[in-house]
Design a protein around this motif. Structure first.
Motif, PDB file in Angstrom:
ATOM      1  N   THR A 145     -60.328 -24.264  49.766  1.00 54.96           N
ATOM      2  CA  THR A 145     -61.316 -23.173  49.814  1.00 54.96           C
ATOM      3  C   THR A 145     -62.639 -23.592  49.167  1.00 54.96           C
ATOM      4  OG1 THR A 145     -60.668 -22.217  47.685  1.00 54.96           O
ATOM      5  CG2 THR A 145     -59.465 -21.429  49.631  1.00 54.96           C
ATOM      6  N   GLN A 146     -62.594 -24.680  48.396  1.00 57.04           N
ATOM      7  CA  GLN A 146     -63.821 -25.144  47.741  1.00 57.04           C
ATOM      8  C   GLN A 146     -64.469 -26.305  48.502  1.00 57.04           C
ATOM      9  OE1 GLN A 146     -64.769 -23.176  44.940  1.00 57.04           O
ATOM     10  NE2 GLN A 146     -63.080 -22.094  45.964  1.00 57.04           N
ATOM     11  N   ARG A 147     -63.635 -27.155  49.088  1.00 56.52           N
ATOM     12  CA  ARG A 147     -64.205 -28.325  49.774  1.00 56.52           C
ATOM     13  C   ARG A 147     -64.638 -27.999  51.203  1.00 56.52           C
ATOM     14  NH1 ARG A 147     -60.001 -30.942  46.839  1.00 56.52           N
ATOM     15  NH2 ARG A 147     -60.878 -32.187  45.139  1.00 56.52           N
ATOM     16  N   LEU A 148     -63.796 -27.264  51.940  1.00 57.95           N
ATOM     17  CA  LEU A 148     -64.162 -27.018  53.342  1.00 57.95           C
ATOM     18  C   LEU A 148     -65.522 -26.309  53.461  1.00 57.95           C
ATOM     19  CD1 LEU A 148     -63.041 -27.566  56.251  1.00 57.95           C
ATOM     20  CD2 LEU A 148     -62.463 -25.142  56.284  1.00 57.95           C
ATOM     21  N   PRO A 149     -65.793 -25.260  52.660  1.00 61.85           N
ATOM     22  CA  PRO A 149     -67.111 -24.621  52.787  1.00 61.85           C
ATOM     23  C   PRO A 149     -68.265 -25.596  52.500  1.00 61.85           C
ATOM     24  CG  PRO A 149     -65.633 -23.273  51.458  1.00 61.85           C
ATOM     25  CD  PRO A 149     -64.939 -24.567  51.681  1.00 61.85           C
ATOM     26  N   ARG A 150     -68.022 -26.590  51.677  1.00 60.73           N
ATOM     27  CA  ARG A 150     -69.089 -27.560  51.384  1.00 60.73           C
ATOM     28  C   ARG A 150     -69.380 -28.423  52.608  1.00 60.73           C
ATOM     29  NH1 ARG A 150     -67.523 -26.066  46.364  1.00 60.73           N
ATOM     30  NH2 ARG A 150     -69.158 -26.239  44.783  1.00 60.73           N
ATOM     31  N   LEU A 151     -68.394 -28.589  53.463  1.00 61.36           N
ATOM     32  CA  LEU A 151     -68.602 -29.388  54.672  1.00 61.36           C
ATOM     33  C   LEU A 151     -69.122 -28.558  55.837  1.00 61.36           C
ATOM     34  CD1 LEU A 151     -65.456 -31.719  54.760  1.00 61.36           C
ATOM     35  CD2 LEU A 151     -67.824 -32.383  54.331  1.00 61.36           C
ATOM     36  N   VAL A 152     -68.613 -27.328  55.970  1.00 64.56           N
ATOM     37  CA  VAL A 152     -68.911 -26.569  57.201  1.00 64.56           C
ATOM     38  C   VAL A 152     -69.759 -25.326  56.951  1.00 64.56           C
ATOM     39  CG1 VAL A 152     -66.735 -27.367  58.217  1.00 64.56           C
ATOM     40  CG2 VAL A 152     -66.810 -25.104  57.142  1.00 64.56           C
ATOM     41  N   GLY A 153     -70.031 -24.999  55.696  1.00 65.55           N
ATOM     42  CA  GLY A 153     -70.757 -23.763  55.385  1.00 65.55           C
ATOM     43  C   GLY A 153     -69.786 -22.599  55.242  1.00 65.55           C
ATOM     44  N   ALA A 154     -70.262 -21.550  54.581  1.00 61.16           N
ATOM     45  CA  ALA A 154     -69.363 -20.441  54.245  1.00 61.16           C
ATOM     46  C   ALA A 154     -68.886 -19.683  55.478  1.00 61.16           C
ATOM     47  CB  ALA A 154     -70.055 -19.481  53.280  1.00 61.16           C
ATOM     48  N   ALA A 155     -69.784 -19.455  56.450  1.00 64.51           N
ATOM     49  CA  ALA A 155     -69.400 -18.633  57.604  1.00 64.51           C
ATOM     50  C   ALA A 155     -68.272 -19.302  58.393  1.00 64.51           C
ATOM     51  CB  ALA A 155     -70.607 -18.385  58.501  1.00 64.51           C
ATOM     52  N   GLU A 250     -66.129 -16.958  48.297  1.00 69.18           N
ATOM     53  CA  GLU A 250     -67.261 -16.419  47.515  1.00 69.18           C
ATOM     54  C   GLU A 250     -67.469 -17.276  46.270  1.00 69.18           C
ATOM     55  OE1 GLU A 250     -67.500 -11.601  48.300  1.00 69.18           O
ATOM     56  OE2 GLU A 250     -65.925 -12.344  46.995  1.00 69.18           O
ATOM     57  N   ALA A 251     -66.349 -17.646  45.655  1.00 68.26           N
ATOM     58  CA  ALA A 251     -66.439 -18.474  44.441  1.00 68.26           C
ATOM     59  C   ALA A 251     -67.011 -19.854  44.771  1.00 68.26           C
ATOM     60  CB  ALA A 251     -65.056 -18.612  43.794  1.00 68.26           C
ATOM     61  N   ALA A 252     -66.640 -20.388  45.931  1.00 66.63           N
ATOM     62  CA  ALA A 252     -67.169 -21.708  46.317  1.00 66.63           C
ATOM     63  C   ALA A 252     -68.687 -21.650  46.423  1.00 66.63           C
ATOM     64  CB  ALA A 252     -66.568 -22.148  47.654  1.00 66.63           C
ATOM     65  N   VAL A 253     -69.187 -20.528  46.940  1.00 70.04           N
ATOM     66  CA  VAL A 253     -70.629 -20.387  47.129  1.00 70.04           C
ATOM     67  C   VAL A 253     -71.330 -20.156  45.785  1.00 70.04           C
ATOM     68  CG1 VAL A 253     -72.398 -18.885  48.157  1.00 70.04           C
ATOM     69  CG2 VAL A 253     -70.392 -19.549  49.496  1.00 70.04           C
ATOM     70  N   ALA A 254     -70.692 -19.366  44.943  1.00 71.99           N
ATOM     71  CA  ALA A 254     -71.389 -18.914  43.729  1.00 71.99           C
ATOM     72  C   ALA A 254     -71.212 -19.841  42.529  1.00 71.99           C
ATOM     73  CB  ALA A 254     -70.887 -17.515  43.359  1.00 71.99           C
ATOM     74  N   LEU A 255     -70.107 -20.563  42.476  1.00 70.07           N
ATOM     75  CA  LEU A 255     -69.767 -21.264  41.233  1.00 70.07           C
ATOM     76  C   LEU A 255     -69.821 -22.780  41.388  1.00 70.07           C
ATOM     77  CD1 LEU A 255     -66.560 -19.203  40.266  1.00 70.07           C
ATOM     78  CD2 LEU A 255     -68.902 -18.851  39.453  1.00 70.07           C
ATOM     79  N   PRO A 256     -69.997 -23.491  40.282  1.00 66.57           N
ATOM     80  CA  PRO A 256     -69.861 -24.943  40.340  1.00 66.57           C
ATOM     81  C   PRO A 256     -68.429 -25.309  40.761  1.00 66.57           C
ATOM     82  CG  PRO A 256     -70.693 -24.234  38.194  1.00 66.57           C
ATOM     83  CD  PRO A 256     -70.311 -23.003  38.938  1.00 66.57           C
ATOM     84  N   PHE A 257     -68.252 -26.516  41.315  1.00 69.98           N
ATOM     85  CA  PHE A 257     -66.969 -26.901  41.902  1.00 69.98           C
ATOM     86  C   PHE A 257     -65.784 -26.674  40.947  1.00 69.98           C
ATOM     87  CE2 PHE A 257     -63.671 -30.061  42.861  1.00 69.98           C
ATOM     88  CZ  PHE A 257     -63.376 -29.712  44.172  1.00 69.98           C
ATOM     89  N   ALA A 258     -65.915 -27.157  39.711  1.00 68.83           N
ATOM     90  CA  ALA A 258     -64.766 -27.094  38.795  1.00 68.83           C
ATOM     91  C   ALA A 258     -64.356 -25.646  38.538  1.00 68.83           C
ATOM     92  CB  ALA A 258     -65.099 -27.792  37.480  1.00 68.83           C
ATOM     93  N   GLU A 259     -65.350 -24.779  38.415  1.00 70.48           N
ATOM     94  CA  GLU A 259     -65.017 -23.362  38.176  1.00 70.48           C
ATOM     95  C   GLU A 259     -64.427 -22.723  39.429  1.00 70.48           C
ATOM     96  OE1 GLU A 259     -67.983 -20.883  36.203  1.00 70.48           O
ATOM     97  OE2 GLU A 259     -68.744 -22.748  35.318  1.00 70.48           O
ATOM     98  N   GLY A 260     -64.964 -23.130  40.573  1.00 72.63           N
ATOM     99  CA  GLY A 260     -64.425 -22.631  41.849  1.00 72.63           C
ATOM    100  C   GLY A 260     -62.967 -23.024  41.988  1.00 72.63           C
ATOM    101  N   MET A 261     -62.649 -24.232  41.568  1.00 71.53           N
ATOM    102  CA  MET A 261     -61.254 -24.698  41.657  1.00 71.53           C
ATOM    103  C   MET A 261     -60.344 -23.834  40.786  1.00 71.53           C
ATOM    104  SD  MET A 261     -60.771 -27.189  43.790  1.00 71.53           S
ATOM    105  CE  MET A 261     -59.338 -28.145  43.317  1.00 71.53           C
ATOM    106  N   LYS A 262     -60.854 -23.462  39.610  1.00 72.13           N
ATOM    107  CA  LYS A 262     -60.039 -22.614  38.720  1.00 72.13           C
ATOM    108  C   LYS A 262     -59.791 -21.254  39.367  1.00 72.13           C
ATOM    109  CE  LYS A 262     -61.402 -24.429  34.286  1.00 72.13           C
ATOM    110  NZ  LYS A 262     -62.540 -24.278  33.396  1.00 72.13           N
TER     111      LYS A 262
END
Ligand code: 3HC
Length: 692
Positions: A145-155, A250-262
């Motif tokens: 949920t954190q890596r895929l949005p970084r590759l393809v965008g949130a939508a 939402e967390a992937a978009v809003a937070l730094p990676f490490a926090e998004g992972m948590k």
């Protein structure tokens, strides 16, 4: 290029080298699921190649039919013994050498998450990639949920993860999930060539987690998520995972990676322990178990079917003919009169035309299907059919006469099937000289749409006929469930007590719409009274000649309230067939209750559900006791696909286990229903009903 030299093979992992490129191949049939054993192989293999000074890049791939198809679903509750998937991903992201994943087959769930932790991805052109965890009531819990949005965008990530539908390699390339696609089967060679270029070009180590660029555009875009939630509220209702998936993205978009992972880990933790996910994971295996029939003679091979005969062109016969046409068969449809045949054909054409109008079928496909359909009036036309399915009037003497006739006409190798819903298949088979070739094929209406197909095994049905029927069901795209002979077989018999309980309950206080609302809140697509109105109250056990104004149904029918088709039944309907609670029906219910001296009282939704569905659990357990169903999970599958029992409840058996069997037993006793032996025993011994 030089050939690879194998360095070592240990357990599931093979290490090899081609020049300065290390190759780690995992081999864990059937689908290379990321079991603890596989994770250990990956962890050790990667570390060995990283420690090898002669290796400058690593290609990671699998043997067999597919790249990792996901975490091992059967191991979710197993205590950890060794490095887990997170440890593997940690090694990959900490690597100081480029890692290239070579994808083929189905790179799904944890499998794709492993690939996303590599620096680059190469895929065979026919590979499918995706994060289908939502279908198991989960979210991708290894960074997906954190890596895929970084590759393809949130939508795009919301679509891919929210619905879990895998995409093909071409789409994956366009979206940015993979970096290159290659010819089918050439993924290893392509990944090696890719690694060569990475080494020679001194390409940077491209970690997905480091690149936020695609997410920046959506930072603060709360509308994106609000709209996604709103648009899909209906589809997601009752499921727990979709909301957690949206929150994780939402967390992937809003937070730094490490926090998004948590955040992902916390949201995953909520799901993996939820009843919904337990049920959905169980259904995954139950769906696969249902096709396995223990005890069939080893030589019982399915017969070859090309031409199918269907007798009866009514609603069922027409639907069955369409299901066969859709699966590519040649179909001969028999009726007794030209008029009935023309009506049946008209219905088939209209149904296909509706699909054309909706853009689901082309006009050419419609004509191609109809060209495979031969309508006839003579039964003799079935002489060459490999399988003949009867869908005529549901009366024993009609069926036995027909089967005697079919037995004389059909070729010796033909299978004779009855679509009876309630009648005794053994009696039907006894009308033939070869009862061993008679089987029940109980379709659910509309037969070309509904996924459930009950295959009814008569006392003498041959093993090869069962194997043929199961293979036929698969070819039709159905979920085929084996049932023994009894009144109603599995799904209808198990669900009958729900209707009986609902009819009794409306005399005690809750009105039809209260009952229906409780059922829909539970997760059924439709309430029991809406369903009866749809089918028609006049055709479900009402006879004008014997009607005595005693029951609510009799009173409704006598008043001409036959359901939707008459503008009123339990509900009132407008010209668009939109239902509203009916004051007329409420008055009839009140009068019938008063005549029996009953006073209305309040029920909670939970009480309504217990009242309606505990008897279904009991009847289901009886089906096991009588050997009508092979396994508890077969019953759950039949009710999920035949009656829309919500998949996140797992069917009556799994649900009863989650409610607690002692509570179910007590609830039944409070209703003066005697719990059957398997249910009582399971409750007493702590055994789980769904495992029986
Ligand atoms: N774990 C354990 N067993 C699995 C499995 C998995 N992820 N995927 C498939 N299997 C088993 C099946 O139960 C079946 O076993 P059986 O032969 O004993 O019945 C066997 O592998 C073959 O599977 P299919 O009969 O389904 O074979 P198909 O070729 O029709 O389909 C498939 C292959 C597309 C891979 C399909 O099995 C599938 O969709 N699997 C599930 C994929 C999935 O959901 N992955 C995500 C897992 S959850 C996860 O990864 C969490 C992570 O984010 C932390």
């Amino acid at each position: 290029m030089d050939s690879a030299t194998v360095i070592s093979t240990s357990g599931v992992a093979q290490l090899a080298r081609r020049g300065d490129i290390g190759i780690l191949t995992i081999d864990s049939p059937p689908v290379n699921a990321l079991s603890q054993k596989v994770c250990a192989g990956l962890y050790e293999g990667l570390n060995a190649l990283l420690a090898d000074a002669g290796v400058r890049a690593i290609v990671l791939t699998c043997a067999g039919r597919t790249f990792f198809a996901g975490a091992d679903i059967s191991e979710f509750n197993k205590p950890l013994d060794g490095p887990d998937l997170y440890a593997v991903l940690g090694v990959m992201e900490g690597a100081q050498k480029p890692i290239i994943a070579a994808l083929f087959g189905t790179a799904l769930g944890g499998g794709l998450e492993v690939a996303l932790a590599a620096h680059y991805r190469v895929a065979s052109q026919n590979a499918m990639v995706g994060l289908p965890e939502v279908q198991l009531g989960l979210l991708p819990g290894a960074g997906g949920t954190q890596r895929l949005p970084r590759l393809v965008g949130a939508a795009a990530a919301l679509e891919m993860i929210g619905f879990g539908k895998p995409v093909g390699a071409g789409r994956a390339l366009a979206l940015g999930v993979v970096d290159e696609i290659c010819a089918e089967g050439a993924q290893l060679a392509a990944a090696l060539a890719f690694a060569r270029r990475a080494i020679d070009g001194k390409w940077p180590l491209r970690r997905v987690q480091d690149d936020d660029s695609k997410l920046l555009a959506d930072r603060g875009n709360t509308a994106l998520f609000a709209e996604f939630r709103k648009k899909n509220a209906r589809a997601f209702a009752g499921f727990k995972a979709p909301e957690n998936i949206v929150k994780a993205i939402e967390a992937a978009v809003a937070l730094p990676f490490a926090e998004g992972m948590k955040r992902e880990a916390a949201l995953f933790g909520e799901l993996v322990t939820s009843d919904e996910s337990e049920a959905q994971r169980y259904v995954f295996f139950a769906e696969r178990a249902v096709s396995k029939i223990p005890g069939l003679a080893p030589q019982a091979a399915p017969r070859k079917l090309a031409g199918i005969g269907v007798v009866g062109a009514g609603t069922m016969g027409g639907g069955i003919a369409m299901a066969c046409l859709d699966a590519g068969y040649v179909v001969t449809l028999v009726e007794q009169t030209q008029e009935a045949l023309a009506r049946g054909l008209g219905g088939i054409r209209r149904n296909y035309q509706a699909a054309v109008d909706k853009g689901r079928l082309s006009a050419a496909q419609l004509e191609e299907k109809l060209a495979r359909l031969t309508p006839v009036l003579e039964m003799e036309a079935l002489r060459d059919a490999d399988l003949i399915i009867e869908a005529v009037f549901e009366r024993m003497e009609v069926k036995t006469a027909l089967f005697a006739k079919l037995d004389a006409i059909a070729k010796p190798s033909a299978v004779l099937a009855s679509n009876t819903s309630f009648l005794d298949l053994n009696e039907i088979a006894a009308a033939t000289r070869h009862p061993e070739r008679v089987v029940g094929l109980h379709f659910f209406s509309p037969a070309n749409v509904m996924k459930l197909l009950e295959i009814v095994r008569g006392a003498q049905t041959g093993d090869d006929i069962i194997a043929t029927a199961m293979a036929f069901g698969r070819k039709l795209g159905k979920i085929a469930v084996l049932a023994g002979v009894c009144h109603g077989f599995i799904a209808n018999r198990a669900m009958h007590p729900r209707t009986a309980a609902a009819e009794a309950l409306i005399l005690e206080g809750p009105l039809p719409w209260d009952v229906d609302r409780a059922l829909m809140a539970y997760g059924f697509p439709m309430g029991v009274f809406s369903m009866m109105d749809l089918v028609g109250l006049d055709v479900i056990g009402w006879d004008a000649a014997t009607s005595k104004s005693e029951t609510v149904q009799e009173r409704l029918c006598e008043a001409g309230r036959w359901g939707q088709k008459r503008g009123g039944g339990y509900y009132d309907y407008d010209e668009k067939r939109v239902a509203t609670p009916s004051p007329v029906a409420a008055r009839i219910i009140h009068d019938v209750a008063a005549a029996r001296g009953m006073k209305p009282r309040g029920f909670t939704d939970e009480q309504i559900i217990a009242r309606l569905l505990y008897p279904v659990v009991n009847e289901s357990a009886k089906l096991l006791e009588e050997g009508i169903a092979l396994r508890a999970s077969d019953i759950d599958i039949a009710l999920i696909y035949g009656y829309g029992w919500p998949v996140y409840r797992g069917g009556p058996m799994m649900w009863a286990d989650q409610v607690g069997l002692a509570k179910v037993v007590a609830g039944l006793e409070a209703q003066n229903i005697t719990p059957c032996a398997p249910l009582r025993e399971a409750a007493a011994t702590g055994r789980k009903l769904h495992t029986l």
